[in-house]
Structure formats: C-alpha cells, structure tokens
Design a protein around this motif. Sequence first.
Motif, PDB file in Angstrom:
ATOM      1  N   GLY A 164      48.526  39.562  51.471  1.00 43.31           N
ATOM      2  CA  GLY A 164      49.793  39.884  50.809  1.00 43.31           C
ATOM      3  C   GLY A 164      50.172  38.786  49.844  1.00 43.31           C
ATOM      4  O   GLY A 164      49.319  38.020  49.382  1.00 43.31           O
ATOM      5  N   GLU A 165      51.453  38.712  49.564  1.00 47.25           N
ATOM      6  CA  GLU A 165      51.942  37.753  48.562  1.00 47.25           C
ATOM      7  C   GLU A 165      51.911  36.327  49.073  1.00 47.25           C
ATOM      8  O   GLU A 165      52.129  36.079  50.267  1.00 47.25           O
ATOM      9  N   THR A 166      51.719  35.409  48.143  1.00 50.13           N
ATOM     10  CA  THR A 166      51.620  33.999  48.511  1.00 50.13           C
ATOM     11  C   THR A 166      52.888  33.509  49.213  1.00 50.13           C
ATOM     12  O   THR A 166      52.826  32.797  50.215  1.00 50.13           O
ATOM     13  N   ARG A 167      54.059  33.939  48.734  1.00 47.24           N
ATOM     14  CA  ARG A 167      55.286  33.394  49.389  1.00 47.24           C
ATOM     15  C   ARG A 167      55.432  33.949  50.802  1.00 47.24           C
ATOM     16  O   ARG A 167      56.014  33.304  51.677  1.00 47.24           O
ATOM     17  N   THR A 168      54.908  35.148  51.072  1.00 49.81           N
ATOM     18  CA  THR A 168      54.921  35.655  52.451  1.00 49.81           C
ATOM     19  C   THR A 168      53.991  34.803  53.303  1.00 49.81           C
ATOM     20  O   THR A 168      54.284  34.498  54.466  1.00 49.81           O
ATOM     21  N   GLY A 169      52.861  34.414  52.709  1.00 47.76           N
ATOM     22  CA  GLY A 169      51.916  33.538  53.425  1.00 47.76           C
ATOM     23  C   GLY A 169      52.590  32.247  53.863  1.00 47.76           C
ATOM     24  O   GLY A 169      52.356  31.756  54.975  1.00 47.76           O
ATOM     25  N   THR A 170      53.456  31.717  52.998  1.00 46.87           N
ATOM     26  CA  THR A 170      54.168  30.478  53.357  1.00 46.87           C
ATOM     27  C   THR A 170      55.026  30.717  54.601  1.00 46.87           C
ATOM     28  O   THR A 170      55.031  29.890  55.532  1.00 46.87           O
ATOM     29  N   ALA A 171      55.735  31.850  54.632  1.00 43.44           N
ATOM     30  CA  ALA A 171      56.602  32.152  55.793  1.00 43.44           C
ATOM     31  C   ALA A 171      55.750  32.324  57.052  1.00 43.44           C
ATOM     32  O   ALA A 171      56.099  31.826  58.133  1.00 43.44           O
ATOM     33  N   ILE A 172      54.615  32.995  56.908  1.00 45.22           N
ATOM     34  CA  ILE A 172      53.763  33.246  58.081  1.00 45.22           C
ATOM     35  C   ILE A 172      53.151  31.936  58.571  1.00 45.22           C
ATOM     36  O   ILE A 172      53.030  31.698  59.779  1.00 45.22           O
ATOM     37  N   MET A 173      52.805  31.067  57.625  1.00 43.84           N
ATOM     38  CA  MET A 173      52.217  29.787  58.026  1.00 43.84           C
ATOM     39  C   MET A 173      53.221  28.961  58.841  1.00 43.84           C
ATOM     40  O   MET A 173      52.845  28.296  59.812  1.00 43.84           O
ATOM     41  N   LYS A 174      54.476  29.045  58.455  1.00 43.25           N
ATOM     42  CA  LYS A 174      55.503  28.324  59.219  1.00 43.25           C
ATOM     43  C   LYS A 174      55.580  28.893  60.638  1.00 43.25           C
ATOM     44  O   LYS A 174      55.679  28.144  61.616  1.00 43.25           O
ATOM     45  N   ALA A 175      55.533  30.226  60.743  1.00 36.61           N
ATOM     46  CA  ALA A 175      55.589  30.850  62.078  1.00 36.61           C
ATOM     47  C   ALA A 175      54.367  30.444  62.901  1.00 36.61           C
ATOM     48  O   ALA A 175      54.465  30.160  64.097  1.00 36.61           O
ATOM     49  N   GLU A 235      44.650  36.006  52.654  1.00 33.44           N
ATOM     50  CA  GLU A 235      44.153  36.531  51.380  1.00 33.44           C
ATOM     51  C   GLU A 235      45.380  36.894  50.560  1.00 33.44           C
ATOM     52  O   GLU A 235      46.108  37.828  50.907  1.00 33.44           O
ATOM     53  N   MET A 236      45.623  36.147  49.473  1.00 33.33           N
ATOM     54  CA  MET A 236      46.931  36.287  48.825  1.00 33.33           C
ATOM     55  C   MET A 236      46.825  36.610  47.334  1.00 33.33           C
ATOM     56  O   MET A 236      45.842  37.184  46.902  1.00 33.33           O
ATOM     57  N   GLY A 237      47.832  36.234  46.599  1.00 27.45           N
ATOM     58  CA  GLY A 237      47.963  36.693  45.221  1.00 27.45           C
ATOM     59  C   GLY A 237      46.946  36.100  44.261  1.00 27.45           C
ATOM     60  O   GLY A 237      46.186  35.191  44.604  1.00 27.45           O
ATOM     61  N   GLY A 238      46.969  36.613  43.039  1.00 30.37           N
ATOM     62  CA  GLY A 238      46.061  36.106  42.011  1.00 30.37           C
ATOM     63  C   GLY A 238      46.675  36.255  40.633  1.00 30.37           C
ATOM     64  O   GLY A 238      47.670  36.968  40.450  1.00 30.37           O
ATOM     65  N   LYS A 239      46.129  35.549  39.678  1.00 29.50           N
ATOM     66  CA  LYS A 239      46.477  35.746  38.265  1.00 29.50           C
ATOM     67  C   LYS A 239      45.153  35.589  37.540  1.00 29.50           C
ATOM     68  O   LYS A 239      44.874  34.589  36.878  1.00 29.50           O
ATOM     69  N   ASN A 240      44.333  36.620  37.719  1.00 32.60           N
ATOM     70  CA  ASN A 240      42.910  36.475  37.413  1.00 32.60           C
ATOM     71  C   ASN A 240      42.606  36.593  35.926  1.00 32.60           C
ATOM     72  O   ASN A 240      43.195  37.412  35.229  1.00 32.60           O
ATOM     73  N   ALA A 241      41.645  35.779  35.488  1.00 31.50           N
ATOM     74  CA  ALA A 241      41.240  35.784  34.086  1.00 31.50           C
ATOM     75  C   ALA A 241      40.007  36.661  33.897  1.00 31.50           C
ATOM     76  O   ALA A 241      39.081  36.624  34.713  1.00 31.50           O
ATOM     77  N   GLY A 242      40.012  37.424  32.807  1.00 29.69           N
ATOM     78  CA  GLY A 242      38.804  38.107  32.343  1.00 29.69           C
ATOM     79  C   GLY A 242      38.360  37.379  31.079  1.00 29.69           C
ATOM     80  O   GLY A 242      39.194  37.077  30.213  1.00 29.69           O
ATOM     81  N   ILE A 243      37.074  37.071  30.980  1.00 28.19           N
ATOM     82  CA  ILE A 243      36.582  36.284  29.839  1.00 28.19           C
ATOM     83  C   ILE A 243      35.493  37.085  29.130  1.00 28.19           C
ATOM     84  O   ILE A 243      34.488  37.456  29.759  1.00 28.19           O
ATOM     85  N   VAL A 244      35.713  37.342  27.852  1.00 31.47           N
ATOM     86  CA  VAL A 244      34.790  38.215  27.122  1.00 31.47           C
ATOM     87  C   VAL A 244      34.216  37.447  25.932  1.00 31.47           C
ATOM     88  O   VAL A 244      34.958  37.041  25.024  1.00 31.47           O
ATOM     89  N   PHE A 245      32.907  37.243  25.944  1.00 27.45           N
ATOM     90  CA  PHE A 245      32.237  36.563  24.825  1.00 27.45           C
ATOM     91  C   PHE A 245      31.776  37.588  23.794  1.00 27.45           C
ATOM     92  O   PHE A 245      31.520  38.753  24.124  1.00 27.45           O
ATOM     93  N   ALA A 246      31.611  37.100  22.568  1.00 24.80           N
ATOM     94  CA  ALA A 246      31.239  37.997  21.459  1.00 24.80           C
ATOM     95  C   ALA A 246      29.870  38.634  21.676  1.00 24.80           C
ATOM     96  O   ALA A 246      29.581  39.700  21.136  1.00 24.80           O
ATOM     97  N   ASP A 247      29.011  37.975  22.482  1.00 24.71           N
ATOM     98  CA  ASP A 247      27.662  38.520  22.690  1.00 24.71           C
ATOM     99  C   ASP A 247      27.598  39.519  23.846  1.00 24.71           C
ATOM    100  O   ASP A 247      26.508  39.902  24.274  1.00 24.71           O
ATOM    101  N   CYS A 248      28.741  39.936  24.363  1.00 25.04           N
ATOM    102  CA  CYS A 248      28.725  40.847  25.539  1.00 25.04           C
ATOM    103  C   CYS A 248      28.225  42.230  25.129  1.00 25.04           C
ATOM    104  O   CYS A 248      28.186  42.562  23.941  1.00 25.04           O
ATOM    105  N   ASP A 249      27.898  43.025  26.124  1.00 22.82           N
ATOM    106  CA  ASP A 249      27.708  44.462  25.877  1.00 22.82           C
ATOM    107  C   ASP A 249      29.124  45.023  25.740  1.00 22.82           C
ATOM    108  O   ASP A 249      29.851  45.170  26.736  1.00 22.82           O
TER     109      ASP A 249
END
Length: 486
Positions: free
Chosen positions: A232-243, A254-268
């Motif tokens: 779930g969300e990272t801030r929920t993880g903080t609460a659960i970790m305290k418990a 397994e928590m949040g993300g802000k994932n990057a996609g990287i596309v090079f000019a030579d890609c398909d």
Amino acid sequence: MRQVENFIRGEFVAARDGKRFDKVSPVTGEVIASIAEAGRSDVNEAVLAAKAALQGEWSTFTTNQRVEMLYEVADEITRRFEDFVEAEMADTGQPSHVMRHVFIPRGAANFKIFADTIKNVPTESFMLDTPDGAGALNYGVRTPKGVIGVISPWNAPFMLMTWKVGPALACGNTVVVKPSEETPLTSVLLGEVMNKVGVPKGVYNVVNGFGPDSAGAFLTEHKDVDAITFTGETRTGTAIMKAAAEGTRDVSFEMGGKNAGIVFADCDFDKAIEGISRSSFLNSGQVCLGTERVYVERPIFDKFVAALKEKAEAVNYGKPTDEGVNYGPLISKEHQNKVLSYYQKAVEDGATVVTGGGVPEVPEALKDGNWIQPTIWTGLSDDAAVVREEIFGPCCHIRPFDTEEEVIGLANNTDYGLATTIWTKDLPRAHRMAAKIDVGICWVNSWFLRDLRTAFGGTKQSGIGREGGVHSLEFYTELRNVCVKL
Ligand code: NAD
C-alpha cells in the motif's frame, strides 16, 4: 444486494456488533454490496483462530501435503474462474480482459509457484572443521513464522493478496487478511475455496474494515500477530511499522513508486510507445509499477509525445464487460478527487497539457462512476508536484534528455525506488544503466514482465525487503541452524 461477511475459523460471520459498510461500484456509483465491518473483538477472534490453527491439524501436514493442498487451491480458483472474474470486476470496475489475463490467473499462479518453491529450494549446510578432526555438520531448517497479518490494497486486489497468502501458507503459517475496504470481494470468496479443498479451519481468515482505528490497525497492533506483510501507500507503511515495533515484529513492505520510463532514440519506437502507454495507462494508471515520469531522448521527443497522445486518446470507456472496452474508472470518488487535484496542480505549475486533464464525457448510465481522462503533460520543472509525488492515476509528464548521465540523475531524483523501464537497442548501455538506477526492478524493452521466482520489492521509500521465489521464504519462515558435532 450481495452480503459479504468476515471469514473466521472456516465460517462466514457478521461482525459481533452488527456493523456494516457499503461497497460502491466504481463504474456506476451504485451500492453493490454490504460488507461486515470487523471490530476489535472480531479481529481478536480471527487472530486467535489463526493462532490455534498453528497447533492443530495444519501443524501435522508434511511439506508435500501442504504443496498438494496449495495446488488444489489453485485448481479450485481456476474452476471458479468466472466467479473470481465477476467479483474482481465488480470491486475494481476494470475491463474483463485485465481480470482474465492478469489478475485472476496470477492469483492461482501465486499458490503454485510458492508450493514449488518450498518443495524445491534447499537450505544451506556447512561442514565445520573441529580440533578433534571429527568435524561438525551445520544445516538449516525452515520453520513457520506463525500468524501472519496480511494488509492488502485495492489496485490489483486478488493478485496482491494471494502474492502474500500463497507463500505464507506454503511455509506452514496461518494468516489473517485485511483486504482493502474498497475491494473485499475476492478475499472473502477465497474462503469458499479454502473450505472446498479442506484447508483446516483457522488457517485462512479474513477481516473486513478500514485502516486507522479499524480492522487494519486492530490487526497490526495485535500482539499475537507474529509478522506483517503489507502492500500500500508509503505513509500507511510508516503507521504499520510503528505498530509492529511493539513486540519487535517483522515486516515486509511493498509500497509506493514514482517510476521513470527512459526512452532512447535508438529504441524500437512502436514497442516503446506500446510499453510506455501500458505502463502509464493500464488499470487506469493504478499500478504501483506504472510510469508517471517519462524521459525521452531529444531527437525523438516530439514524435514520441505525439504518438503517446494518440494512444491516450484511443481509450474506450465503458462497463467492464462491454465489447471493446479497454479502460476503467478510478477506484473511488476520493481517489478521483485526489487525481483531479494533481491535474489542477499541474496546470497551476505551468504544464502544457498535451491531452486529457479532466473528466471525460460518458454515457448517462455511467455518469456517477469515477471516470478520468488519461493525461500527458510536458514543460514542468523537475521539482513540480506531479513530477515528484505519486499520483496513482493514468498520467505522465514527459521531459527530453540529452545524455545517459543526465537521465540516470533524473531517474534517481526521487524519494522512491520501485521500478524503471528502459527502451533502447544498445544493450551494453541498458546493462550500464540498470546498474546505476536505484530501484528494485529494472525492465529493459519490456514492462510488467514478471517471473515469479525473481526478487520483487523496492528501494528507498518504496519498500522494505523482497518477496518472490526464495525471497518470500526468507520472510515467511524462521531459518534455524542445527549444529551436530560428529
Ligand atoms: P493504502 O495504504 O491506503 O491501503 C492499503 C491497505 O492498508 C488497506 O487495506 C487499508 O485499509 C490499510 N490501512 C490503511 N491505514 C492503515 C493503518 N493505519 N493500519 C493498518 N492498515 C491500514 O493503499 P491503497 O490506496 O489501498 O493502495 C495504493 C498504494 O499501494 C499506492 O501507493 C501504490 O503504489 C501501492 N502499491 C504498491 C505495490 C508494490 O508492490 N510496491 C503494489 C500495489 C500498490
């Protein structure tokens, strides 16, 4: 209307105080089910049932017996495939093909893979030299950790819940599951499967309810829960970790993300567009591994933005079962408001809205659903809120880059570290980048291609620990060393 109860000691039971809450369809806004809301005493009952089951018939099962039973669970899920598809569609509102090809088959697979893992993965053994020359033999033995508290989210409910229950049971534990309040149906339905195949009572339990001051907190605070696995969300993880700190109990997050996609000019190019379109818009962007930041090498930037725009505008809104529908609503009004607030923020911060940015026109019957347009922005600074914070919606910001070093820096410029996807035909470069991007999962020329034997999890604020294959055994068992003097 569907009545959904808690599942405790093999029985479907209402809350002791009779409390219930409504489950609303994300597609139409109608109330589709009434859910029993577990109070502290119901959660206590479930935990005690799980604790007692650890000492009962379940403890006499050999590894092979557990393995066979988990195979039967998987087969029964497959036999009841349509029931699971229907329940998961009702809960999430996502199109039927996503249920049929991803969420439900993965639920069944999650029992088989960990049955295979516990059966086939050896423990360590070392011969130790001793002064008398006779030596000593060390060997590892895995024992169950005990009662596992499973706290799961709403975005891929059945797949993510069974990802935890499968290995927990394979290792001989018992579980109490607290599914998301938004998506309780498939967890409870799994109770029917457990009873059908004869899983001993109390091994699998489900308590419904919310997070703070509700079933989630009651479960994670319970002293007889030996370990907690959470997605779930990272801030929920903080609460659960305290418990979990009370009693120094183990956690897997397994928590949040802000994932990057990287596309090079030579890609398909076509494959890259297809891949980024899926990673940004699948499940209406409600995928932890999804891409909300896209970095495109400058020579193909304009072409890429135009092609992704076309993809975003090609989605078909509608009921999950309607022909040709490939795009569902967000899970709740609350989540829709959150995503819309980011859409607004992007504009305030000066974004160019390439497409989307609001709520689409939908037929009258769907007007109370939580619809949202897939949205693409360009032109924002690297510290804009929509570039830094997890939105968990069908949206991405696209930014050009010029060099490999630059894009590695951009990809790593985040508090999260869950996943990335790199598109290039230059494989030496892909290997170099994979070594430098700080994430748990790095895909090259693919996205969401999952081998369940591999490590799954995130770095930084995206998680603690790894699950998957043998890594799940590390969390769901205690490894005891036995040293025998020869
Ligand atoms: P959430 O954290 O709001 O809720 C997850 C679960 O935690 C729910 O069952 C909820 O009731 C419970 N909960 C909330 N507060 C609690 C508390 N104080 N104590 C105990 N339980 C509590 O997350 P969500 O909105 O359901 O899911 C979306 C989030 O999940 C996103 O951040 C997404 O990135 C993340 N996610 C991560 C992964 C991964 O594998 N890393 C996978 C899917 C989703």
